[in-house]
Structure formats: C-alpha cells, structure tokens
Design an enzyme around this catalytic site. Structure first.
Site, PDB file in Angstrom:
ATOM      1  N   ASN A   1      -7.644  -3.709  14.258  1.00 57.32           N
ATOM      2  CA  ASN A   1      -9.042  -3.921  13.835  1.00 57.32           C
ATOM      3  C   ASN A   1      -9.157  -5.059  12.813  1.00 57.32           C
ATOM      4  O   ASN A   1     -10.220  -5.280  12.247  1.00 57.32           O
ATOM      5  CB  ASN A   1      -9.640  -2.633  13.258  1.00 57.32           C
ATOM      6  CG  ASN A   1      -8.933  -2.168  11.985  1.00 57.32           C
ATOM      7  OD1 ASN A   1      -8.012  -2.825  11.511  1.00 57.32           O
ATOM      8  ND2 ASN A   1      -9.373  -1.048  11.442  1.00 57.32           N
TER       9      ASN A   1
ATOM     10  N   HIS B   1      -7.410  -5.316   9.910  1.00 61.06           N
ATOM     11  CA  HIS B   1      -7.126  -5.013   8.497  1.00 61.06           C
ATOM     12  C   HIS B   1      -5.822  -5.671   8.054  1.00 61.06           C
ATOM     13  O   HIS B   1      -4.913  -5.899   8.848  1.00 61.06           O
ATOM     14  CB  HIS B   1      -7.132  -3.506   8.217  1.00 61.06           C
ATOM     15  CG  HIS B   1      -5.971  -2.729   8.754  1.00 61.06           C
ATOM     16  ND1 HIS B   1      -6.110  -1.485   9.329  1.00 61.06           N
ATOM     17  CD2 HIS B   1      -4.640  -2.983   8.798  1.00 61.06           C
ATOM     18  CE1 HIS B   1      -4.935  -1.029   9.682  1.00 61.06           C
ATOM     19  NE2 HIS B   1      -4.014  -1.919   9.382  1.00 61.06           N
TER      20      HIS B   1
ATOM     21  N   GLU C   1      -9.854  -2.400   5.213  1.00 64.45           N
ATOM     22  CA  GLU C   1     -10.432  -2.140   6.526  1.00 64.45           C
ATOM     23  C   GLU C   1     -11.741  -2.923   6.693  1.00 64.45           C
ATOM     24  O   GLU C   1     -12.414  -3.228   5.702  1.00 64.45           O
ATOM     25  CB  GLU C   1     -10.745  -0.636   6.658  1.00 64.45           C
ATOM     26  CG  GLU C   1      -9.531   0.279   6.549  1.00 64.45           C
ATOM     27  CD  GLU C   1      -8.790   0.451   7.877  1.00 64.45           C
ATOM     28  OE1 GLU C   1      -8.750  -0.500   8.686  1.00 64.45           O
ATOM     29  OE2 GLU C   1      -8.239   1.541   8.091  1.00 64.45           O
TER      30      GLU C   1
ATOM     31  N   ASP D   1       0.808  -1.212   0.000  1.00 68.64           N
ATOM     32  CA  ASP D   1       0.000   0.000   0.000  1.00 68.64           C
ATOM     33  C   ASP D   1       0.843   1.264   0.000  1.00 68.64           C
ATOM     34  O   ASP D   1       2.045   1.226   0.239  1.00 68.64           O
ATOM     35  CB  ASP D   1      -0.961  -0.006   1.203  1.00 68.64           C
ATOM     36  CG  ASP D   1      -0.349  -0.656   2.436  1.00 68.64           C
ATOM     37  OD1 ASP D   1       0.875  -0.519   2.639  1.00 68.64           O
ATOM     38  OD2 ASP D   1      -1.075  -1.314   3.188  1.00 68.64           O
TER      39      ASP D   1
END
Ligand code: F6R
Length: 241
Positions: A136, A138, A143, A67
């Site tokens: 979380n 991801h 996400e 990313d």
C-alpha cells in the site's frame, strides 16, 4: 531516484549486502537505519556471509530500526527486536549498547517516541537507511492517510499490513498487534542516504506508482522523491521488466 534491477531477490540481497559491507568497512563510525519484514531477509543472510568471509568488523556501527509492535516485549519471539537479534545483530556481533530500538512495552509510549528521536539526533542522524515498502506504499509504519506524521509516533496498522506480518505470530493475524511505534516521515527523510528494497511481483504496482506517480499522502513512499539520495534496489519481478 536511482533504480537498480537484479535478477531475483537473493541477487538484490547479495548486491546490497556487498554495497553496505563496503560502507561498514570504509567508515570508522556509521549510523545505520534498518527494516524488518520478509524483503530484507536475503540482505541479512548476505551480510552474515560477507562478515564471516571478509572478517568484517561492525565495531563502529550503531543501528536504529524503523519500528516495533506496541505491546510486544523486546525479547518476545514476535518482536522486531528479536527478529533483528536473530537475523543480524547476534550473528555479526553488534552489541546491545550499539542498538537503538523502540520499546513497544514502554509505560509512556509518547515519551518513548520522543526518547527515540532524541537518541537518533544524539547519534548524529542516520548515515544510511535501508527501507522496505508495503504493497500500500507504506514505509516504516507510515500508512497511507490524509495526513502523515513527521516524527516517531504511535501508528495504527491497516488490515493488509497486519496480514502480511502474521508470519511473525505463528500465522495468526488476530495475534498481530493493532498498533506499532514507527519513525515518522521527517525522521526517515533526514537520513543522508536511503536504499529502498522491493522484490517480487506483488510489489510491482507500488513500485510503478513510486516511480511514475506524483507525491501524495496516499502513497507515503512517494515523499522519497523529495530526497536527493535515494536508490531503489529491485528484482526483475518488482521492477516489472
Ligand atoms: C518493517 C517496515 C515495513 C516493511 C514493509 C514491507 O520494519 O518498516 O515498512 O518494510 O511492510 O514488508 P515485507 O518486506 O515483509 O514485504
């Protein structure tokens, strides 16, 4: 999923570094997918050290990072491209034409995502992909959401994700871009081998969910359960042992 647990984060970096260095040494050509963030720092330190001590050649290695932030130029200090140059590419000598990276300043970001998918495919796909994981759940910047993206896409970053990336931007969360470009779930799952790193007690709850829970878009990493060749490289704190 194979689970490997080591004493602490430096030990995870060393053991995974040694595992990857053996692969780099054994294969004439290797396509490697790589993460940024805090977790892989000990891995990249280990790879720098092993490269020097073993005289390891990276000549046959091509890389693709997961990313990049939207709006951050590749040579800006906060970019993931700059992070990789500093931590790995420069020190071990991976030339720019062997580095695949998303450009968050491309004029047409959708076209940039398509270019990246095509570049990974043209390289023959990723042989080995190293991942971190967000608290979380991801992976890359996929996400948690009602639906996930299959392919490289433009992703809105959640508040917690922006906060955990503030270090890249002088500790100021307001300077962290609200969007990134990220490999999608299918891009990730097409890698032949996936090595996920998680260290520290803060990752223990998400590691537990990944290990014991079902597959859900609320925990994007849970889709790794569908892949036949995934290993989790954990320290004792993240493994909660
Ligand atoms: C970064 C990436 C992210 C990180 C994750 C964990 O390239 O793909 O998914 O792996 O946010 O970040 P750290 O390691 O900083 O906890």
């Amino acid at each position: 999923m194979k689970i490997l647990v080591f004493d602490d984060a430096p030990a995870v970096g060393l053991r995974l570094g040694s595992y990857l260095a053996d692969i780099v040494a054994a294969r004439a050509e290797l396509v490697l997918g790589l993460p940024t963030g805090r977790t892989p720092l000990p891995l990249y330190a280990a790879l720098r050290q092993i490269t020097t001590t073993r005289g390891l050649s990276w000549a046959g290695v091509r890389t693709f990072n997961l990313d990049e932030f939207v709006g951050v130029a590749p040579d800006a200090p906060g970019s993931y491209r700059a992070y990789m140059q500093r931590e790995l590419f420069g020190p071990v000598g991976i030339p720019a034409d062997h580095v695949g990276f998303l450009d968050g300043t491309a004029a047409d970001l959708d076209a940039e995502c398509r270019r990246y998918e095509a570049a990974i495919a043209a390289a023959g796909g990723m042989d080995v992909l190293v991942l971190g994981i967000g608290t979380n759940g991801h992976i890359g910047f996929n996400e948690p959401a009602p639906a996930l993206h299959a392919r490289t896409h433009r992703a809105a970053l959640q508040a917690a994700t922006r906060a955990s990336n503030a270090g890249q931007f002088g500790g100021d969360v307001t300077c962290v871009p609200a969007e990134a470009l990220s490999m999608g779930m299918a891009t990730i799952l097409e890698a032949k081998e996936i090595l996920l790193m998680a260290t520290g007690a803060g990752k223990a709850p998400v590691v537990r969910q990944l290990r014991d829970g079902g597959i859900t878009t609320a925990l994007p990493a849970s889709f790794l359960q569908l892949h036949g060749n995934v290993s989790l490289w954990l320290d004792a704190a993240a493994a909660d042992v």
